[in-house]
Scaffold this motif. Structure first.
Motif, short mmCIF file in Angstrom:
data_model
loop_
_atom_site.label_atom_id
_atom_site.label_comp_id
_atom_site.label_asym_id
_atom_site.label_seq_id
_atom_site.Cartn_x
_atom_site.Cartn_y
_atom_site.Cartn_z
N ALA A 66 0.82 -1.20 0.00
CA ALA A 66 0.00 0.00 0.00
C ALA A 66 0.86 1.25 0.00
O ALA A 66 0.43 2.31 -0.44
N LEU A 67 2.12 1.13 0.49
CA LEU A 67 3.02 2.28 0.46
C LEU A 67 3.62 2.46 -0.93
O LEU A 67 4.30 3.43 -1.18
N GLY A 68 3.39 1.46 -1.80
CA GLY A 68 3.95 1.54 -3.14
C GLY A 68 5.31 0.89 -3.25
O GLY A 68 6.01 1.06 -4.24
N VAL A 69 5.71 0.11 -2.23
CA VAL A 69 7.00 -0.57 -2.29
C VAL A 69 6.94 -1.66 -3.36
O VAL A 69 5.97 -2.40 -3.44
N GLY A 70 7.97 -1.75 -4.18
CA GLY A 70 7.99 -2.71 -5.27
C GLY A 70 8.33 -4.12 -4.80
O GLY A 70 8.63 -4.34 -3.62
N ASP A 71 8.27 -5.08 -5.73
CA ASP A 71 8.53 -6.48 -5.40
C ASP A 71 9.89 -6.68 -4.72
O ASP A 71 10.01 -7.39 -3.73
#
Lengths: 382, 307, 542
Positions: A281-286
């Motif tokens: 949800a914070l937009g952290v990638g894989d």
């Protein structure tokens, strides 16, 4: 609630002591581990084994492949060889081969002497008959008469210590056990490392990608499971011959399956955790999720598993060696030694008992340390 | 349930097929062959031999031929034991392995679960520590150490039992191999039972049983143990398959004529048919026992459904 | 209850302590309690007050590292330190207990009939067939439908409420004098809660046993109990008749508890306030594998065509019971789960953006989860946790600047910034929830989805979190989608309400209207179950 009073006492004192330094879960686990006496004792024992395996062969009194033909299968003893009552006959026998008559043999500390005589001239080179044996060195002939038919043969006695006795070829068992410990530990650690890399990689990818990929990857694991381990190793040995590297590869290749399953299960569980969802949800990638959330949190169970994998790998290596598929002579391992000991146990029990004890103590310590580590990392068990 | 069994077998067949295929090509691609290991043979004889066993044909044809024979329950002749077919070897060897493995499994199950439950009930007492230490010892001492030690102590030093040999399978010859096979399993099962029992004793439904004043034999025997037995049951599948198909170590050391040896001997001697036969027998045992265990599990745990 | 009646359960100086790795922990400090025959007593307190451990000690159910000293007498029988055999004559027969966890308190491996029969067989010496007959009677008594059939069910075949009924049947089997109910409704939906409470009240009226109610829920206490003991950190701080305690609490803690009921309301935003987030006909379906070979799969719709408009500084409360799809809706609005329909943020349609396309928007659309223990990575320090979003959205920040932002963020949610180097497990539930809020707020979002942010917390902590969220809304002009099953909290937070059931909207409207004049039957039931303060106790007349 006002901002001027930021530390609010909520439900009881969860935060205690000094507020600025935290105690991570790793530190907690370390403290618990240090409280576990069995685990600490095991760690000490293991340290002794590691030191013995690494430095033992360097300081051992005999090379592991040196053959003492005079001392084939001598029992374990803290007293040095040769024994007093064997020096005389050995001396006589050696000189008899040199075709000289031997007078009374006198043993004096670490030297032995006897008058010798011969019908013809005594060849000074006969000292070789003594020097060639393991028991004597620095043989000299003194007090020769003018005709060179009589004299006194003196030689120094080589004292050899075999605390664990010698094997059927006359090699020092202690030195061989030390090198065996080294081989076993090396293979155990290398094989575990290999299955760690394979298993964590495979399991994390399978679990994180999920879906079809996961299905196929797990199906492959299932099939590999139903291939017997020995079959696989034998084929490898058949293809590539027997050597050290191959053995740990073979063991690593078979033991990674469990690791892959564990890591996959962990990853699947973690993926559902709210902190992973929060990161998404914070937009952290894989990559960020794998690096900061998945991998650090699988590390605990993986570490426990690796600790228990090392004894398993050692056991497998020993089994292979026992079956004659392990390292080759004159290199040895505990499994080879036990196999030889089993073959000779009726006449030479020490050949079985010492390597068996070494292997058992090492495995026992590794298992107890693994148990302790598991309890420390996952404290709900106690 | 019947349709479940059928379905399970249906899904096991592809696995079995892949295992057979993989094994076939792996062993056949290995250098050497069954006739290379003795003195070199006359080229003409060699040619005849190869022709007789179809080795002169392309590998894929041999593979199809093998599958065809397999479909007719023909595992082919053994190359290292010339006078026997692979099926003959299993017919004499398998009962021996099953007898030993079966006894060992039974002993391990009874002794292991009793020890484990006992330790769990006395958790963190000296009794508990003792059982855990013993069980760990059982797991750590390899069979190839236990076997010669037992043989040395009871066979040579005390001379109570035969140190080795099979003696036609009479009782005295069976004891030491069975004990050797059972000891590590006792250790594993004891630890497994202990852990599961401790967890069960801590569960909410056991707390309920205690809160309702049920006598402790009901609390432990009815409510805790049934939950604790579940992980042991799952463990039994692969273990039973492994035990019943023989152990190369035990058979070598005690000179037992089971089928555990065939694998190593067959592979080293390039006895293609014997190796393939062993792979198939082991795989079938694994499949069957996993199925039995799954059925048992579903019978013990009503939450598991047959579908 | 006459004044000189003898208590049926008398506790004097009860002390409970646990030996832990970090030293002994005192759970109960020498408390006194009296339970009179046939009365309803509530023991109320927040987590860590020792209320449950008190009862566990009396019933001889403490964990193995726990020790109880002091005295607890049932009639004239001392229970503390009593041997297992003799204790078993009392517990399960004369004193019974039902637990908080209806899902795990029954043995999953046995049919419920057998489990209810066990106390009958072992205490009353009943034969199996007599016990079975009595079981059916009991199941009928507790209102389980089709008792003749259900008696052969396994626990997993029943719903949570039904299981709690089974537990109650088991508790009643031997006509107990005392029934101890340890948070019996906490794990249940509000409407089910109300049913279970009514059942207990009705049973007490008919059977006349004493009920000891252990709860954190003052609403339950007010409606149900004649007398109250208030516990705090192992001590009884106040006791008395329910009405007296609520009208005139003497102890500060009691006052705080009563005041901790969330209060206040939020006026609706103006119609002119711009729409920030809009969902239109949102559908989220999950594929279900059907049983059988050829029946294929079908779709289960967790969210089934829902539309909503969130305006600036508005708080939309989404209420519903478990399984209503309210959490899935929240995630679908933020595109954390895939759904169909349209989601617009500002003037952009974001419903077809991929992961990468969504990334810049994540800064403005944030979420806070329910479980303050699961939502923080256990291996990162608090500072790392709350600045993780900055790594993505402001990658140019230096370590020092990030640290400064962490300090500000922690101050913003009322935590001591010195704690930023500590780990989440060292904090209490409420503090963790503050950290989770800080993690979202640090990005300066415009919209926040709050998914049950207060449900795992004690009432007094809930109130603090509610106030924090309100303050942040004011200071940062935030818009909230507030998801909760707890109507009291929703009422305090929201100006617009969406009532959900089975993935669909049952009713929606301005908060005041929904709470004061619910139109739909389902909403009425919800509101009544949650807001009713009338006593449902019908005390046994003596």
């Amino acid at each position: 609630m006002s901002q001027s009073d930021p530390t609010i006492a909520e439900e009881g004192p969860a935060v205690t002591a000094d507020a600025t330094t935290g105690r991570s879960l790793w530190q907690d686990a370390w403290i618990r581990l240090r409280r576990n006496r069995a685990a600490v004792a095991s760690a000490v024992v293991l340290l002794v084994f590691v030191v013995a395996g690494v430095f033992g062969p360097m300081v051992a009194p005999h090379p592991y492949d040196a053959i003492y033909t005079q001392y084939v299968r001598v029992p374990a003893s803290l007293e040095a060889y040769p024994r007093a009552d064997t020096i005389e006959p050995a001396f006589e026998r050696a000189l008899k081969r040199a075709r000289v008559d031997v007078g009374k043999v006198t043993v004096d500390g670490s030297s032995v002497s006897a008058p010798i005589s011969k019908d013809e001239k005594i060849d000074p080179r006969i000292v070789r008959y003594l020097d060639r044996s393991d028991i004597f060195h620095d043989a000299t002939i003194t007090d020769l008469n003018d005709a060179v038919t009589q004299g006194v043969m003196t030689a120094a006695v080589t004292r050899e210590l075999f605390p664990f006795g010698t094997d059927a070829n006359g090699r020092d068992l202690l030195s061989r056990i030390l090198i065996g410990v080294r081989v076993s530990l090396a293979i155990g650690v290398l094989a575990s490392f290999m299955s760690l890399v394979l298993g964590v990689g495979y399991g994390a990818v399978s679990g994180y990608l999920g879906g079809r990929v996961d299905d196929v990857m797990m199906r492959i694991i299932d099939i590999l499971y139903s291939l017997p381990f020995i079959f696989f190793v034998i084929l490898l040995v058949v293809f590539f011959g027997r050597n050290f590297v191959l053995i740990f590869i073979a063991i690593g290749c078979t033991e990674w399956l469990d690791m892959a399953r564990i890591v996959r299960g962990q990853t699947l569980t973690l993926k559902r955790q709210e902190f992973v969802q929060a990161a998404e949800a914070l937009g952290v990638g894989d990559m960020g999720v794998l690096k900061r959330h998945i991998i650090p949190n699988t590390l605990g169970p993986v570490m426990v598993f690796v600790t228990l994998l090392v004894p398993k790998a050692i056991l497998l290596e020993s089994l292979l060696s026992f079956l004659g598929l392990g390292v080759q002579e004159p290199m040895t391992s505990l499994g080879v030694l036990i196999s030889e000991g089993a073959a000779n146990m009726r006449s030479a029990t020490w050949l079985l008992l010492f390597p068996a004890a070494a292997l058992t103590i090492m495995l026992f310590a590794l298992n107890f340390l693994g148990d302790g580590l598991r309890d420390a990392l996952d404290p709900k068990d106690r | 349930m019947f349709s479940y069994v059928i379905r399970r077998f249906g899904s096991a067949l592809p696995t079995l097929f892949i295992v057979i295929t993989l094994s076939f090509f792996m062993i056949r691609l290995a250098p050497g062959g069954p006739f290379d290991l003795q003195r070199p043979l006359d080229p003409l004889i060699m040619q005849h031999l190869k022709h007789a066993y179809h080795f002169d044909e392309p590998l894929w044809k041999q593979y199809l031929l093998y599958l065809n024979n397999l479909a007719h329950f023909d595992l082919g002749p053994s190359f290292t034991r010339r006078d026997f077919s692979v099926l003959d070897l299993f017919r004499t060897g398998l009962p021996v392995s099953i007898e030993l493995g079966g006894f060992a499994l039974l002993i391990a199950l009874v002794v292991g679960s009793i020890l484990g439950a006992f330790a769990a009930l006395k958790q963190n007492s000296w009794n508990d520590y003792g059982v855990v230490a013993l069980a760990t010892l059982g797991i750590t001492i390899p069979t190839f150490v236990i076997a010669p030690l037992l043989s040395l102590v009871f066979g040579v030093m005390l001379d109570w039992l035969p140190a080795g040999g099979w003696g036609g399978g009479d009782f005295s010859h069976v004891i030491l191999p069975v004990v050797t096979l059972a000891l590590p399993q006792i250790g594993i099962i004891a630890r497994l039972t202990r852990g599961a029992t401790i967890e069960a004793l801590r569960s909410n439904h056991v707390r309920t049983a205690r809160a309702y004043g049920l006598p402790s034999f009901v609390v432990v025997g009815v409510h805790a143990m049934r939950a604790a037995i579940l992980p042991v049951v799952s463990y039994l599948g692969p273990t039973a398959a492994a035990l019943l198909t023989g152990s190369v170590v035990v058979e070598t050391i005690f000179g037992v004529p089971g089928i555990g040896r065939y694998f190593v001997q067959g592979a080293l001697g390039r006895d293609y048919t014997l190796v393939m036969g062993t792979v198939i027998v082991v795989a079938v045992f694994v499949i069957v026992f996993n199925l039995i265990v799954d059925i048992l599990y579903a019978l013990l745990d009503p939450r598991v459904r047959f579908d | 209850m006459s004044e000189n009646a003898k208590p049926i359960l008398a506790v004097r100086g009860l002390d409970v302590r646990f030996e832990t790795n970090d030293g002994p922990v005192q759970a109960v400090n020498g408390i006194d309690l009296d339970i009179m025959p046939g009365e309803t007593v509530a023991v109320v307190g927040e987590s860590g007050s020792g209320k449950s451990q008190t009862m566990m000690a009396i019933m001889g159910l403490l964990a193995s590292n726990g020790r109880a000293t002091g005295s607890a007498k049932y009639r004239d029988q001392e229970l503390i330190g009593l041997g297992e055999k003799r204790l078993n004559r009392v517990r399960g027969a004369k004193m019974t207990m039902i637990f908080q966890e209806p899902m795990t308190s029954l043995d999953p491996l046995y049919r419920i009939g057998r489990q209810i029969a066990e106390p009958l067989v072992h205490h009353a010496g009943m034969g199996r067939s007599a016990a079975r007959k009595r079981c059916i009677e009991l199941l009928r008594l507790v209102g389980l439908p089709e008792p003749e059939r259900r008696i052969d069910s396994f626990p997993h075949e029943l719903s949570g409420g039904q299981r709690q009924r089974v537990m109650i049947a088991m508790a009643l089997a031997n006509d107990p004098d005392i029934l101890i109910a340890d948070e019996p409704t906490t794990a249940l939906d509000v409407t089910i809660q109300a049913q279970i409470l009514e059942l207990l009240a009705d049973l007490q009226k008919r059977l006349g046993m004493a009920i000891v109610f252990i709860t954190h829920d003052l609403g339950v206490v007010r409606r149900f109990a004649e007398r109250v003991y208030v516990m705090k950190l192992g001590d009884v701080v106040e006791e008395g008749r329910t009405a007296a305690i609520f009208d005139d609490p003497t102890h500060d803690y009691t006052r705080m508890l009563i005041k901790a009921e969330p209060s206040g309301s939020k006026p609706p935003v103006e119609e002119s306030s711009p729409v920030l987030l809009e969902g239109k006909d949102v559908v989220v379906g999950f594929r279900q594998e059907n049983a059988g070979w050829f029946s294929g799969s079908s779709e289960f719709r967790a969210v089934d065509g829902i539309s909503l408009r969130l305006r600036r500084k508005q708080t939309i409360g989404v209420v519903g019971e478990s399984g209503s799809g309210k959490s899935t809706l929240g995630r679908a609005l933020l595109r954390l789960v895939h759904g169909r329909g349209t989601v617009r943020y500002g003037d952009r349609d974001i419903s077809s953006l991929d992961k990468r396309g969504m990334r810049p928007l994540r800064k403005e659309l944030q979420i806070v989860f329910q479980d303050p223990f699961g939502s923080l990575s256990p291996r990162m320090t608090v500072g790392q946790v709350i600045t993780e979003g900055l790594l993505v959205h402001e990658p140019d920040l230096s370590r020092r600047e990030r640290d400064k932002r962490a300090i500000d963020g922690l101050k913003d949610v009322g935590l001591d910034p010195a704690m930023r180097n500590r780990y989440p497990h060292e904090f209490s539930g409420g503090q963790r929830q503050r950290i989770a809020i800080a993690r979202a707020v640090i990005l300066k979002p415009k919209v926040m989805v709050l998914d049950e942010p207060t449900s795992a917390l004690d009432r007094s902590v809930q109130k603090q979190i509610v106030e924090l969220l309100r303050r942040l809304q004011e200071e940062h002009d935030l818009s909230y989608v507030f998801i909760s099953h707890d109507l009291a909290v929703v009422r305090a937070m929201s100006d617009y309400i969406l009532v959900m059931k089975d993935g669909k909207v049952v009713e929606e409207g301005v908060a005041e209207r929904i709470f004061d004049h619910p139109e739909k039957e389902y909403t009425q039931a919800l509101v009544q179950a949650a807001m009713d303060t009338d006593p449902i106790t019908v005390s046994a007349a003596r």
